[in-house]
Design an enzyme around this catalytic site. Structure first.
Site, PDB file in Angstrom:
ATOM      1  N   CYS A 188      15.613  20.057   6.226  1.00  8.08           N
ATOM      2  CA  CYS A 188      15.800  18.914   5.321  1.00  8.08           C
ATOM      3  C   CYS A 188      16.635  17.367   5.447  1.00  8.08           C
ATOM      4  O   CYS A 188      15.914  16.187   4.515  1.00  8.08           O
ATOM      5  CB  CYS A 188      16.978  18.833   3.920  1.00  8.08           C
ATOM      6  N   CYS A 206      24.897  13.854   2.988  1.00  7.38           N
ATOM      7  CA  CYS A 206      24.341  12.550   2.997  1.00  7.38           C
ATOM      8  C   CYS A 206      25.127  12.475   1.697  1.00  7.38           C
ATOM      9  O   CYS A 206      24.897  10.446   1.455  1.00  7.38           O
ATOM     10  CB  CYS A 206      23.242  13.157   1.072  1.00  7.38           C
ATOM     11  N   GLU A 213      11.722   8.240   7.350  1.00  9.01           N
ATOM     12  CA  GLU A 213      10.570   9.906   7.057  1.00  9.01           C
ATOM     13  C   GLU A 213       8.655   9.492   6.343  1.00  9.01           C
ATOM     14  O   GLU A 213       8.092  10.455   6.559  1.00  9.01           O
ATOM     15  CB  GLU A 213      11.545  10.676   6.017  1.00  9.01           C
ATOM     16  N   LYS A 268      15.410   8.095   5.356  1.00 11.86           N
ATOM     17  CA  LYS A 268      14.475   8.656   4.213  1.00 11.86           C
ATOM     18  C   LYS A 268      13.303   7.094   4.381  1.00 11.86           C
ATOM     19  O   LYS A 268      12.217   8.203   3.918  1.00 11.86           O
ATOM     20  CB  LYS A 268      14.898   8.700   3.147  1.00 11.86           C
ATOM     21  N   GLU A 306       1.731  12.203   8.873  1.00  4.96           N
ATOM     22  CA  GLU A 306       1.737  12.891   8.445  1.00  4.96           C
ATOM     23  C   GLU A 306       2.075  13.484   6.857  1.00  4.96           C
ATOM     24  O   GLU A 306       1.391  14.311   6.412  1.00  4.96           O
ATOM     25  CB  GLU A 306       1.900  14.304   9.034  1.00  4.96           C
ATOM     26  N   SER A 319      12.612  24.783  10.151  1.00  6.36           N
ATOM     27  CA  SER A 319      11.826  25.107   9.083  1.00  6.36           C
ATOM     28  C   SER A 319      10.521  24.365   8.830  1.00  6.36           C
ATOM     29  O   SER A 319      10.425  23.570   8.791  1.00  6.36           O
ATOM     30  CB  SER A 319      12.214  25.313   7.904  1.00  6.36           C
ATOM     31  N   GLU A 325      10.990  31.589   3.058  1.00  7.22           N
ATOM     32  CA  GLU A 325      10.230  31.379   4.535  1.00  7.22           C
ATOM     33  C   GLU A 325      11.326  32.295   5.794  1.00  7.22           C
ATOM     34  O   GLU A 325      11.007  32.838   6.661  1.00  7.22           O
ATOM     35  CB  GLU A 325      10.884  29.921   4.571  1.00  7.22           C
ATOM     36  N   GLU A 359      12.257  27.414   0.988  1.00  2.76           N
ATOM     37  CA  GLU A 359      12.875  27.774   2.396  1.00  2.76           C
ATOM     38  C   GLU A 359      13.328  29.252   2.717  1.00  2.76           C
ATOM     39  O   GLU A 359      13.779  29.591   4.067  1.00  2.76           O
ATOM     40  CB  GLU A 359      14.390  27.059   3.150  1.00  2.76           C
TER      41      GLU A 359
END
Length: 578
Positions: free
Chosen positions: A301, A503, A363, A360, A368, A321, A284, A281
Protein backbone atom coordinates in the site's frame (compact mmCIF):
# COMPACT_ATOMS: atom_id res chain seq x y z
CA UNK A 1 18.37 17.96 41.19
CA UNK A 2 17.19 21.55 41.35
CA UNK A 3 17.60 24.10 38.56
CA UNK A 4 16.45 27.73 38.38
CA UNK A 5 15.26 28.88 34.96
CA UNK A 6 14.27 32.54 34.62
CA UNK A 7 13.64 32.63 38.38
CA UNK A 8 11.44 29.51 38.18
CA UNK A 9 12.68 26.70 40.40
CA UNK A 10 12.47 23.33 38.66
CA UNK A 11 13.14 19.86 40.02
CA UNK A 12 14.13 16.91 37.84
CA UNK A 13 15.38 13.40 38.37
CA UNK A 14 15.76 12.80 34.63
CA UNK A 15 18.86 12.98 32.49
CA UNK A 16 17.50 15.71 30.19
CA UNK A 17 18.71 18.79 28.38
CA UNK A 18 18.14 22.40 29.35
CA UNK A 19 15.80 22.77 26.36
CA UNK A 20 13.60 19.91 27.53
CA UNK A 21 13.46 21.31 31.05
CA UNK A 22 12.62 24.77 29.68
CA UNK A 23 9.66 23.31 27.84
CA UNK A 24 8.50 21.60 31.02
CA UNK A 25 8.62 25.02 32.65
CA UNK A 26 6.47 26.46 29.87
CA UNK A 27 9.34 28.41 28.31
CA UNK A 28 9.58 27.97 24.54
CA UNK A 29 13.05 28.64 23.12
CA UNK A 30 13.41 29.26 19.37
CA UNK A 31 15.12 26.41 17.51
CA UNK A 32 15.90 25.43 13.93
CA UNK A 33 18.07 22.33 14.09
CA UNK A 34 16.37 20.60 17.04
CA UNK A 35 13.65 17.99 16.58
CA UNK A 36 12.80 15.18 19.02
CA UNK A 37 12.58 12.58 16.22
CA UNK A 38 16.22 12.97 15.15
CA UNK A 39 19.67 13.26 16.73
CA UNK A 40 20.84 16.47 18.39
CA UNK A 41 22.91 18.62 16.05
CA UNK A 42 23.44 21.89 17.94
CA UNK A 43 24.33 23.89 14.82
CA UNK A 44 21.91 26.82 14.62
CA UNK A 45 22.65 28.18 18.12
CA UNK A 46 19.21 29.80 18.32
CA UNK A 47 18.51 28.10 21.64
CA UNK A 48 21.58 29.51 23.45
CA UNK A 49 21.09 30.41 27.12
CA UNK A 50 23.25 31.90 29.85
CA UNK A 51 24.19 29.38 32.51
CA UNK A 52 25.82 29.84 35.87
CA UNK A 53 26.86 26.81 37.89
CA UNK A 54 28.97 27.65 40.91
CA UNK A 55 31.84 29.83 39.81
CA UNK A 56 31.43 28.96 36.15
CA UNK A 57 29.35 31.18 33.87
CA UNK A 58 28.91 31.01 30.11
CA UNK A 59 26.67 30.73 27.07
CA UNK A 60 25.64 27.22 25.96
CA UNK A 61 23.19 25.67 23.48
CA UNK A 62 20.17 24.46 25.43
CA UNK A 63 19.42 21.58 23.06
CA UNK A 64 22.71 19.76 23.66
CA UNK A 65 23.55 20.75 27.26
CA UNK A 66 22.36 18.47 30.05
CA UNK A 67 20.98 20.01 33.25
CA UNK A 68 23.04 19.81 36.43
CA UNK A 69 22.13 20.39 40.05
CA UNK A 70 22.41 24.03 41.09
CA UNK A 71 22.28 25.50 37.58
CA UNK A 72 20.91 29.01 37.17
CA UNK A 73 19.67 29.57 33.63
CA UNK A 74 18.70 32.80 31.90
CA UNK A 75 16.93 32.41 28.56
CA UNK A 76 16.32 36.04 27.66
CA UNK A 77 19.21 38.18 28.98
CA UNK A 78 20.41 41.22 26.96
CA UNK A 79 23.38 39.23 25.66
CA UNK A 80 21.19 36.29 24.58
CA UNK A 81 18.68 38.56 22.86
CA UNK A 82 21.50 40.29 20.96
CA UNK A 83 23.01 36.97 19.88
CA UNK A 84 19.69 35.56 18.68
CA UNK A 85 18.87 38.65 16.66
CA UNK A 86 22.27 38.53 14.99
CA UNK A 87 21.83 34.85 14.12
CA UNK A 88 18.44 35.59 12.52
CA UNK A 89 19.87 38.54 10.59
CA UNK A 90 22.70 36.36 9.26
CA UNK A 91 20.16 33.73 8.20
CA UNK A 92 18.04 36.34 6.44
CA UNK A 93 21.10 37.78 4.67
CA UNK A 94 21.69 34.42 2.95
CA UNK A 95 17.98 33.69 2.49
CA UNK A 96 15.66 34.45 -0.42
CA UNK A 97 13.37 37.01 1.21
CA UNK A 98 10.51 36.82 -1.29
CA UNK A 99 8.37 35.51 1.55
CA UNK A 100 4.94 36.45 0.24
CA UNK A 101 5.25 34.03 -2.69
CA UNK A 102 6.87 31.24 -0.70
CA UNK A 103 4.73 28.07 -0.25
CA UNK A 104 5.71 28.11 3.43
CA UNK A 105 4.66 31.72 4.04
CA UNK A 106 2.73 31.96 7.29
CA UNK A 107 4.06 28.61 8.44
CA UNK A 108 7.79 29.37 8.33
CA UNK A 109 9.93 29.04 11.42
CA UNK A 110 12.36 31.77 10.28
CA UNK A 111 9.47 34.13 9.67
CA UNK A 112 8.02 33.28 13.06
CA UNK A 113 11.29 33.70 14.99
CA UNK A 114 12.14 36.98 13.23
CA UNK A 115 8.76 38.36 14.29
CA UNK A 116 9.15 36.97 17.81
CA UNK A 117 12.55 38.63 18.25
CA UNK A 118 11.45 41.92 16.70
CA UNK A 119 13.88 41.76 13.77
CA UNK A 120 12.80 44.58 11.44
CA UNK A 121 16.08 45.29 9.69
CA UNK A 122 18.97 43.20 8.33
CA UNK A 123 22.33 44.91 8.76
CA UNK A 124 24.26 42.49 6.57
CA UNK A 125 24.59 42.40 2.80
CA UNK A 126 22.15 39.99 1.20
CA UNK A 127 23.95 37.06 -0.43
CA UNK A 128 21.32 34.44 -1.31
CA UNK A 129 22.28 31.07 -2.75
CA UNK A 130 22.26 31.12 -6.56
CA UNK A 131 21.67 27.39 -7.03
CA UNK A 132 18.46 26.98 -9.10
CA UNK A 133 15.34 25.33 -7.77
CA UNK A 134 15.08 21.59 -8.23
CA UNK A 135 11.84 20.50 -9.93
CA UNK A 136 13.09 17.07 -11.02
CA UNK A 137 10.96 15.16 -8.50
CA UNK A 138 7.27 14.49 -9.12
CA UNK A 139 6.66 14.94 -5.39
CA UNK A 140 9.01 17.48 -3.82
CA UNK A 141 10.34 20.91 -4.78
CA UNK A 142 13.77 21.87 -3.42
CA UNK A 143 14.76 25.54 -3.20
CA UNK A 144 18.39 25.90 -1.96
CA UNK A 145 18.01 29.70 -1.73
CA UNK A 146 15.71 29.24 1.28
CA UNK A 147 17.82 26.66 3.13
CA UNK A 148 19.12 27.67 6.59
CA UNK A 149 21.53 24.69 6.84
CA UNK A 150 19.82 23.30 9.95
CA UNK A 151 20.52 19.75 8.71
CA UNK A 152 17.11 18.42 9.78
CA UNK A 153 16.43 16.93 6.36
CA UNK A 154 19.85 15.29 6.25
CA UNK A 155 19.31 13.55 9.57
CA UNK A 156 15.72 12.46 9.02
CA UNK A 157 16.64 11.08 5.58
CA UNK A 158 19.59 9.14 6.97
CA UNK A 159 18.54 8.25 10.52
CA UNK A 160 14.77 7.75 10.31
CA UNK A 161 14.43 6.65 6.69
CA UNK A 162 17.83 4.99 6.01
CA UNK A 163 17.82 6.53 2.53
CA UNK A 164 20.60 9.11 2.76
CA UNK A 165 19.69 11.09 -0.34
CA UNK A 166 20.47 14.49 1.23
CA UNK A 167 23.73 15.69 2.74
CA UNK A 168 25.92 18.75 3.16
CA UNK A 169 28.16 19.86 0.30
CA UNK A 170 30.95 22.43 0.01
CA UNK A 171 32.12 24.73 2.81
CA UNK A 172 31.81 28.25 4.18
CA UNK A 173 29.56 30.64 2.30
CA UNK A 174 29.11 28.05 -0.48
CA UNK A 175 27.70 25.39 1.86
CA UNK A 176 24.43 23.81 0.76
CA UNK A 177 22.28 20.75 1.32
CA UNK A 178 21.26 18.50 -1.54
CA UNK A 179 21.63 15.15 -3.30
CA UNK A 180 25.10 13.97 -4.26
CA UNK A 181 27.00 15.08 -7.36
CA UNK A 182 24.65 18.00 -8.00
CA UNK A 183 21.83 15.68 -9.06
CA UNK A 184 18.16 16.46 -8.62
CA UNK A 185 15.86 14.74 -6.15
CA UNK A 186 14.02 13.01 -8.97
CA UNK A 187 17.08 11.73 -10.80
CA UNK A 188 17.85 8.02 -10.96
CA UNK A 189 21.02 7.77 -8.88
CA UNK A 190 20.03 9.44 -5.62
CA UNK A 191 17.53 6.88 -4.32
CA UNK A 192 14.92 9.35 -3.03
CA UNK A 193 11.67 7.50 -2.30
CA UNK A 194 9.54 10.70 -2.16
CA UNK A 195 8.35 9.95 1.39
CA UNK A 196 8.32 13.67 2.21
CA UNK A 197 9.69 13.36 5.73
CA UNK A 198 12.29 15.96 4.77
CA UNK A 199 9.40 18.27 3.84
CA UNK A 200 7.69 17.66 7.16
CA UNK A 201 10.80 18.50 9.17
CA UNK A 202 12.10 21.48 7.15
CA UNK A 203 11.53 24.68 9.19
CA UNK A 204 11.52 26.95 6.12
CA UNK A 205 10.54 26.77 2.44
CA UNK A 206 13.61 24.91 1.21
CA UNK A 207 11.65 21.64 0.83
CA UNK A 208 7.95 21.71 0.02
CA UNK A 209 5.41 19.37 -1.61
CA UNK A 210 5.36 19.92 -5.37
CA UNK A 211 2.12 21.80 -5.91
CA UNK A 212 -0.41 20.68 -8.50
CA UNK A 213 -3.15 23.10 -7.46
CA UNK A 214 -3.31 24.96 -10.78
CA UNK A 215 -3.67 21.69 -12.69
CA UNK A 216 -6.73 20.88 -10.56
CA UNK A 217 -8.31 24.31 -11.11
CA UNK A 218 -7.66 24.03 -14.86
CA UNK A 219 -9.54 20.73 -15.26
CA UNK A 220 -12.36 21.85 -12.96
CA UNK A 221 -12.89 24.92 -15.14
CA UNK A 222 -12.73 22.87 -18.35
CA UNK A 223 -16.36 22.32 -19.37
CA UNK A 224 -15.43 19.21 -21.34
CA UNK A 225 -14.05 17.45 -18.26
CA UNK A 226 -15.86 15.64 -15.47
CA UNK A 227 -13.64 15.82 -12.39
CA UNK A 228 -14.08 13.43 -9.46
CA UNK A 229 -12.02 13.29 -6.28
CA UNK A 230 -11.04 10.61 -3.79
CA UNK A 231 -9.89 11.39 -0.24
CA UNK A 232 -7.58 9.20 1.84
CA UNK A 233 -8.53 8.32 5.44
CA UNK A 234 -5.68 10.26 7.09
CA UNK A 235 -6.76 13.54 5.47
CA UNK A 236 -10.02 13.78 7.44
CA UNK A 237 -8.20 13.80 10.80
CA UNK A 238 -5.62 16.44 9.82
CA UNK A 239 -7.29 18.96 7.51
CA UNK A 240 -8.97 20.89 10.33
CA UNK A 241 -5.57 21.77 11.81
CA UNK A 242 -5.11 24.27 8.98
CA UNK A 243 -8.22 26.03 10.29
CA UNK A 244 -7.21 26.28 13.93
CA UNK A 245 -8.66 23.01 15.23
CA UNK A 246 -6.77 20.57 17.51
CA UNK A 247 -4.84 17.76 15.84
CA UNK A 248 -6.95 14.66 15.38
CA UNK A 249 -10.22 16.56 14.83
CA UNK A 250 -12.45 14.51 12.51
CA UNK A 251 -13.69 16.84 9.76
CA UNK A 252 -15.11 14.41 7.19
CA UNK A 253 -18.42 16.19 6.60
CA UNK A 254 -16.92 19.68 6.35
CA UNK A 255 -14.21 18.37 4.01
CA UNK A 256 -16.78 16.84 1.64
CA UNK A 257 -18.77 20.08 1.52
CA UNK A 258 -15.61 22.08 0.81
CA UNK A 259 -14.66 19.74 -2.05
CA UNK A 260 -18.09 20.21 -3.63
CA UNK A 261 -17.74 23.97 -3.31
CA UNK A 262 -14.38 23.77 -5.05
CA UNK A 263 -16.18 22.20 -8.00
CA UNK A 264 -15.70 18.44 -7.98
CA UNK A 265 -18.55 16.57 -9.69
CA UNK A 266 -18.35 13.62 -7.29
CA UNK A 267 -16.61 13.19 -3.94
CA UNK A 268 -15.55 9.63 -3.17
CA UNK A 269 -13.82 7.89 -0.28
CA UNK A 270 -10.48 6.14 -0.84
CA UNK A 271 -11.56 3.90 2.05
CA UNK A 272 -13.84 2.12 -0.44
CA UNK A 273 -10.75 1.11 -2.40
CA UNK A 274 -9.05 0.21 0.88
CA UNK A 275 -11.83 -2.33 1.45
CA UNK A 276 -11.21 -3.69 -2.04
CA UNK A 277 -7.49 -3.86 -1.21
CA UNK A 278 -8.20 -5.87 1.94
CA UNK A 279 -10.28 -8.40 0.02
CA UNK A 280 -7.75 -8.71 -2.82
CA UNK A 281 -4.74 -8.81 -0.49
CA UNK A 282 -6.42 -11.13 1.99
CA UNK A 283 -7.35 -13.59 -0.75
CA UNK A 284 -3.85 -13.35 -2.21
CA UNK A 285 -2.35 -14.15 1.18
CA UNK A 286 -4.69 -17.10 1.74
CA UNK A 287 -3.99 -18.41 -1.79
CA UNK A 288 -0.23 -18.26 -1.19
CA UNK A 289 -0.63 -20.18 2.06
CA UNK A 290 -2.87 -22.77 0.40
CA UNK A 291 -0.23 -23.27 -2.32
CA UNK A 292 2.36 -24.02 0.37
CA UNK A 293 4.22 -20.70 0.12
CA UNK A 294 5.34 -20.01 3.70
CA UNK A 295 7.54 -17.04 2.86
CA UNK A 296 6.40 -13.74 4.39
CA UNK A 297 4.15 -11.54 2.29
CA UNK A 298 4.78 -7.79 2.48
CA UNK A 299 2.02 -5.23 1.95
CA UNK A 300 2.28 -2.89 -1.02
CA UNK A 301 0.00 0.00 0.00
CA UNK A 302 2.86 2.40 0.78
CA UNK A 303 4.43 3.59 -2.47
CA UNK A 304 7.54 4.93 -0.72
CA UNK A 305 8.15 1.47 0.76
CA UNK A 306 7.64 -0.16 -2.65
CA UNK A 307 10.23 2.15 -4.18
CA UNK A 308 12.59 1.53 -1.25
CA UNK A 309 12.25 -2.24 -1.75
CA UNK A 310 12.85 -1.92 -5.50
CA UNK A 311 16.03 0.05 -4.85
CA UNK A 312 17.40 -1.86 -1.86
CA UNK A 313 15.81 -5.33 -1.72
CA UNK A 314 14.94 -6.40 -5.28
CA UNK A 315 15.26 -10.03 -4.18
CA UNK A 316 12.18 -9.47 -1.98
CA UNK A 317 9.93 -8.17 -4.76
CA UNK A 318 8.25 -11.60 -5.29
CA UNK A 319 7.25 -11.41 -1.62
CA UNK A 320 5.42 -8.09 -2.05
CA UNK A 321 1.68 -8.30 -2.55
CA UNK A 322 0.86 -7.69 -6.20
CA UNK A 323 -2.07 -5.50 -5.14
CA UNK A 324 -2.01 -1.89 -6.20
CA UNK A 325 -2.36 0.70 -3.46
CA UNK A 326 -5.91 1.89 -2.61
CA UNK A 327 -5.24 5.14 -4.50
CA UNK A 328 -4.40 3.28 -7.71
CA UNK A 329 -7.15 0.69 -7.26
CA UNK A 330 -9.61 3.53 -6.93
CA UNK A 331 -8.32 5.21 -10.07
CA UNK A 332 -8.54 1.96 -12.04
CA UNK A 333 -12.10 1.30 -10.83
CA UNK A 334 -13.16 4.85 -11.71
CA UNK A 335 -11.75 4.69 -15.22
CA UNK A 336 -13.29 1.25 -15.76
CA UNK A 337 -16.80 1.87 -14.38
CA UNK A 338 -17.64 5.58 -14.07
CA UNK A 339 -17.78 6.49 -17.79
CA UNK A 340 -20.69 4.08 -18.26
CA UNK A 341 -22.36 4.99 -14.95
CA UNK A 342 -22.11 8.75 -15.58
CA UNK A 343 -22.63 8.62 -19.33
CA UNK A 344 -19.33 10.27 -20.27
CA UNK A 345 -16.29 9.41 -22.34
CA UNK A 346 -13.35 7.87 -20.54
CA UNK A 347 -10.98 10.52 -21.89
CA UNK A 348 -13.15 13.25 -20.34
CA UNK A 349 -13.04 11.72 -16.85
CA UNK A 350 -10.39 13.21 -14.55
CA UNK A 351 -9.57 11.49 -11.24
CA UNK A 352 -7.98 13.64 -8.53
CA UNK A 353 -6.58 12.23 -5.28
CA UNK A 354 -6.20 14.05 -1.96
CA UNK A 355 -3.45 12.25 -0.06
CA UNK A 356 -1.49 12.75 3.17
CA UNK A 357 1.61 11.57 1.34
CA UNK A 358 3.94 13.17 -1.20
CA UNK A 359 5.00 9.73 -2.50
CA UNK A 360 1.53 9.24 -3.99
CA UNK A 361 2.42 11.90 -6.56
CA UNK A 362 5.36 9.78 -7.68
CA UNK A 363 3.27 6.62 -7.61
CA UNK A 364 0.63 8.07 -9.96
CA UNK A 365 3.41 9.00 -12.39
CA UNK A 366 4.86 5.47 -12.62
CA UNK A 367 4.79 4.17 -16.20
CA UNK A 368 2.78 1.06 -15.36
CA UNK A 369 0.18 3.05 -13.36
CA UNK A 370 0.04 6.33 -15.26
CA UNK A 371 -3.42 7.40 -16.41
CA UNK A 372 -5.56 5.88 -13.66
CA UNK A 373 -5.10 8.77 -11.23
CA UNK A 374 -4.57 12.01 -13.13
CA UNK A 375 -3.60 14.50 -10.40
CA UNK A 376 -2.53 14.05 -6.79
CA UNK A 377 -2.65 16.85 -4.22
CA UNK A 378 -1.74 16.72 -0.54
CA UNK A 379 -3.74 17.72 2.53
CA UNK A 380 -1.70 20.92 2.49
CA UNK A 381 -2.75 21.74 -1.09
CA UNK A 382 -6.41 21.03 -0.35
CA UNK A 383 -6.27 23.48 2.57
CA UNK A 384 -4.79 26.13 0.26
CA UNK A 385 -7.58 25.56 -2.29
CA UNK A 386 -10.17 25.87 0.47
CA UNK A 387 -8.67 29.16 1.55
CA UNK A 388 -8.77 30.36 -2.07
CA UNK A 389 -12.57 29.97 -2.13
CA UNK A 390 -12.95 31.90 1.11
CA UNK A 391 -12.96 29.20 3.78
CA UNK A 392 -11.18 30.58 6.85
CA UNK A 393 -10.64 29.55 10.49
CA UNK A 394 -13.50 31.90 11.35
CA UNK A 395 -16.10 30.27 9.07
CA UNK A 396 -14.80 26.69 8.92
CA UNK A 397 -17.33 25.56 11.55
CA UNK A 398 -20.16 26.93 9.38
CA UNK A 399 -19.55 24.32 6.69
CA UNK A 400 -22.46 21.92 6.56
CA UNK A 401 -21.72 18.23 6.86
CA UNK A 402 -21.76 16.40 3.53
CA UNK A 403 -21.79 12.72 2.58
CA UNK A 404 -19.63 10.81 0.11
CA UNK A 405 -21.18 9.91 -3.24
CA UNK A 406 -22.14 6.42 -4.42
CA UNK A 407 -20.94 3.98 -5.66
CA UNK A 408 -17.60 4.53 -3.89
CA UNK A 409 -18.82 6.26 -0.76
CA UNK A 410 -19.15 3.58 1.91
CA UNK A 411 -16.39 1.88 3.87
CA UNK A 412 -15.76 -0.40 6.80
CA UNK A 413 -13.91 0.54 9.95
CA UNK A 414 -11.08 -1.70 8.75
CA UNK A 415 -10.59 0.59 5.76
CA UNK A 416 -10.53 3.79 7.81
CA UNK A 417 -7.63 2.57 9.96
CA UNK A 418 -5.44 2.21 6.85
CA UNK A 419 -4.20 5.68 7.80
CA UNK A 420 -2.40 4.52 10.95
CA UNK A 421 0.62 2.27 11.42
CA UNK A 422 -0.64 -1.29 11.79
CA UNK A 423 -4.01 -0.45 10.25
CA UNK A 424 -3.54 -2.42 7.03
CA UNK A 425 -2.39 -5.52 8.90
CA UNK A 426 -5.27 -5.25 11.34
CA UNK A 427 -7.80 -4.84 8.52
CA UNK A 428 -6.43 -7.90 6.69
CA UNK A 429 -6.36 -9.77 9.99
CA UNK A 430 -10.05 -9.00 10.51
CA UNK A 431 -10.83 -10.25 7.00
CA UNK A 432 -8.89 -13.50 7.44
CA UNK A 433 -10.51 -14.12 10.82
CA UNK A 434 -13.96 -13.44 9.37
CA UNK A 435 -13.32 -15.61 6.29
CA UNK A 436 -12.01 -18.65 8.17
CA UNK A 437 -13.63 -18.22 11.59
CA UNK A 438 -17.07 -16.75 10.98
CA UNK A 439 -17.56 -13.86 13.39
CA UNK A 440 -13.92 -14.04 14.44
CA UNK A 441 -13.20 -10.50 13.28
CA UNK A 442 -15.01 -9.08 16.30
CA UNK A 443 -12.39 -10.62 18.59
CA UNK A 444 -9.35 -9.35 16.68
CA UNK A 445 -7.36 -6.89 18.77
CA UNK A 446 -5.12 -4.10 17.54
CA UNK A 447 -1.48 -5.07 17.03
CA UNK A 448 0.61 -4.57 20.16
CA UNK A 449 3.61 -2.26 20.28
CA UNK A 450 7.07 -3.75 20.21
CA UNK A 451 10.54 -2.26 19.88
CA UNK A 452 12.02 -0.40 16.90
CA UNK A 453 8.66 0.78 15.58
CA UNK A 454 7.36 -2.79 15.09
CA UNK A 455 3.88 -3.93 16.15
CA UNK A 456 3.20 -7.67 16.33
CA UNK A 457 0.23 -10.00 16.65
CA UNK A 458 -0.71 -13.67 16.34
CA UNK A 459 -3.95 -15.27 15.27
CA UNK A 460 -5.10 -18.90 15.19
CA UNK A 461 -7.04 -19.60 12.03
CA UNK A 462 -7.62 -22.61 9.83
CA UNK A 463 -5.70 -24.77 12.29
CA UNK A 464 -2.58 -22.61 11.97
CA UNK A 465 -1.04 -19.78 13.95
CA UNK A 466 -0.23 -16.75 11.82
CA UNK A 467 2.30 -14.17 12.94
CA UNK A 468 1.89 -10.62 11.71
CA UNK A 469 4.11 -7.56 12.03
CA UNK A 470 3.66 -3.89 11.18
CA UNK A 471 6.63 -1.56 10.98
CA UNK A 472 6.78 2.18 10.29
CA UNK A 473 9.82 4.26 9.40
CA UNK A 474 12.11 2.89 6.71
CA UNK A 475 15.13 2.59 9.02
CA UNK A 476 13.00 0.36 11.26
CA UNK A 477 11.84 -1.55 8.18
CA UNK A 478 15.46 -2.09 7.15
CA UNK A 479 16.30 -3.57 10.56
CA UNK A 480 13.28 -5.88 10.39
CA UNK A 481 13.97 -7.03 6.82
CA UNK A 482 17.63 -7.70 7.63
CA UNK A 483 16.56 -9.74 10.68
CA UNK A 484 14.14 -11.77 8.55
CA UNK A 485 16.79 -12.39 5.88
CA UNK A 486 19.24 -13.50 8.58
CA UNK A 487 16.67 -16.01 9.88
CA UNK A 488 16.43 -14.32 13.29
CA UNK A 489 12.67 -13.73 13.13
CA UNK A 490 9.77 -14.93 11.00
CA UNK A 491 6.40 -13.37 10.23
CA UNK A 492 3.72 -14.48 7.80
CA UNK A 493 2.38 -11.04 6.88
CA UNK A 494 4.33 -7.80 7.22
CA UNK A 495 2.98 -4.29 6.79
CA UNK A 496 5.49 -1.54 6.03
CA UNK A 497 4.75 2.17 6.19
CA UNK A 498 7.50 4.63 5.29
CA UNK A 499 6.34 7.36 7.64
CA UNK A 500 6.70 6.82 11.38
CA UNK A 501 3.19 6.33 12.75
CA UNK A 502 1.75 5.69 9.29
CA UNK A 503 -0.03 7.97 6.82
CA UNK A 504 -1.28 10.26 9.60
CA UNK A 505 2.33 11.48 9.76
CA UNK A 506 2.81 11.79 5.99
CA UNK A 507 4.86 14.45 4.24
CA UNK A 508 1.75 16.22 2.92
CA UNK A 509 0.11 16.62 6.32
CA UNK A 510 0.06 19.76 8.50
CA UNK A 511 3.34 20.48 10.27
CA UNK A 512 2.39 20.49 13.93
CA UNK A 513 4.53 21.98 16.73
CA UNK A 514 7.06 19.47 18.09
CA UNK A 515 5.34 19.74 21.48
CA UNK A 516 2.02 18.57 19.98
CA UNK A 517 1.53 14.81 19.83
CA UNK A 518 -0.14 15.22 16.44
CA UNK A 519 0.41 11.76 14.95
CA UNK A 520 -1.03 10.05 18.04
CA UNK A 521 -4.01 12.43 18.10
CA UNK A 522 -4.73 11.80 14.42
CA UNK A 523 -4.48 8.05 15.03
CA UNK A 524 -7.00 8.41 17.84
CA UNK A 525 -9.29 10.30 15.46
CA UNK A 526 -9.17 7.40 12.99
CA UNK A 527 -9.93 5.04 15.87
CA UNK A 528 -13.12 6.98 16.63
CA UNK A 529 -14.14 6.71 12.95
CA UNK A 530 -13.53 2.96 13.11
CA UNK A 531 -15.66 2.55 16.23
CA UNK A 532 -18.55 4.51 14.72
CA UNK A 533 -18.55 2.50 11.47
CA UNK A 534 -21.50 0.16 10.97
CA UNK A 535 -19.22 -2.42 9.32
CA UNK A 536 -16.14 -3.80 11.05
CA UNK A 537 -14.73 -5.95 8.23
CA UNK A 538 -14.14 -5.04 4.59
CA UNK A 539 -16.30 -7.85 3.26
CA UNK A 540 -19.27 -6.33 5.13
CA UNK A 541 -19.19 -3.26 2.86
CA UNK A 542 -22.42 -3.66 0.85
CA UNK A 543 -21.21 -1.36 -1.94
CA UNK A 544 -18.40 -3.77 -2.83
CA UNK A 545 -20.87 -5.37 -5.23
CA UNK A 546 -19.83 -2.88 -7.94
CA UNK A 547 -16.25 -4.19 -7.60
CA UNK A 548 -17.39 -7.82 -7.46
CA UNK A 549 -19.32 -7.33 -10.71
CA UNK A 550 -15.99 -7.02 -12.51
CA UNK A 551 -15.33 -10.73 -12.09
CA UNK A 552 -12.09 -12.31 -10.87
CA UNK A 553 -10.05 -12.08 -14.08
CA UNK A 554 -10.95 -8.47 -14.84
CA UNK A 555 -10.40 -7.41 -11.24
CA UNK A 556 -6.99 -9.05 -11.12
CA UNK A 557 -5.96 -7.40 -14.37
CA UNK A 558 -6.78 -3.83 -13.35
CA UNK A 559 -6.15 -4.02 -9.58
CA UNK A 560 -2.76 -5.74 -9.49
CA UNK A 561 0.67 -4.69 -10.71
CA UNK A 562 4.32 -5.74 -11.05
CA UNK A 563 7.52 -4.31 -9.60
CA UNK A 564 10.92 -3.58 -11.10
CA UNK A 565 14.47 -4.02 -9.89
CA UNK A 566 15.77 -0.45 -9.48
CA UNK A 567 18.85 -1.20 -7.43
CA UNK A 568 21.67 1.18 -8.31
CA UNK A 569 24.73 -0.71 -9.53
CA UNK A 570 27.96 0.47 -11.13
CA UNK A 571 26.77 -0.92 -14.47
CA UNK A 572 23.52 1.05 -14.27
CA UNK A 573 25.36 4.22 -13.29
CA UNK A 574 27.67 3.90 -16.28
CA UNK A 575 24.76 3.15 -18.60
CA UNK A 576 22.76 6.10 -17.27
CA UNK A 577 25.73 8.44 -17.69
CA UNK A 578 26.04 7.67 -21.40
Amino acid sequence: MKVIIDQIEMSSNEDITILELCRKAGIELPTFCYHPEISIFGACRMCVVEVQNGNWKGVVPACSTKVADGMVVQTNSPQIRKMRKMIVELMLASHDQQCTTCPKSGDCQLQRVATQLGVTDVRFKQMPCEVPRDYSSDAITRDPSKCVLCGNCVRVCGEVQAVGTLDFAFRGAKSLVGPGFGKGLGEFENGCVSCGQCVKICPVGALTPKHHIEEVWNVIHDEKKTVVVQVAPAVRVALAEYFGKPSGTVATGAMITALRRIGFAKVFDTCYAADVTVVEEGNEFLARRKAGNTKPMFTSCCSAWVKYAEQNYPELLPNLSSCRSPQQMFGALCKEQLPQIMGIKRENLVVVSVMPCTAKKTEAARDELKGDVDIVITTNELALMMKEIGITPENFDNLQSGDFDAPYGSASGGAVIFGKAGGVSEAVLRYIAESENKGGAKSVKALSDSKDGVKVSEISTGGNTLKLAAVSGLANAKKLVDSIKAGEVHYDLIEVMACAGGCVNGGGQPIAPVTDNAAANRTEGLGSCDKSSSACVSCENAELKSYEDLGHDKAHKILHTKYQDSKVTLEKLVQNAK
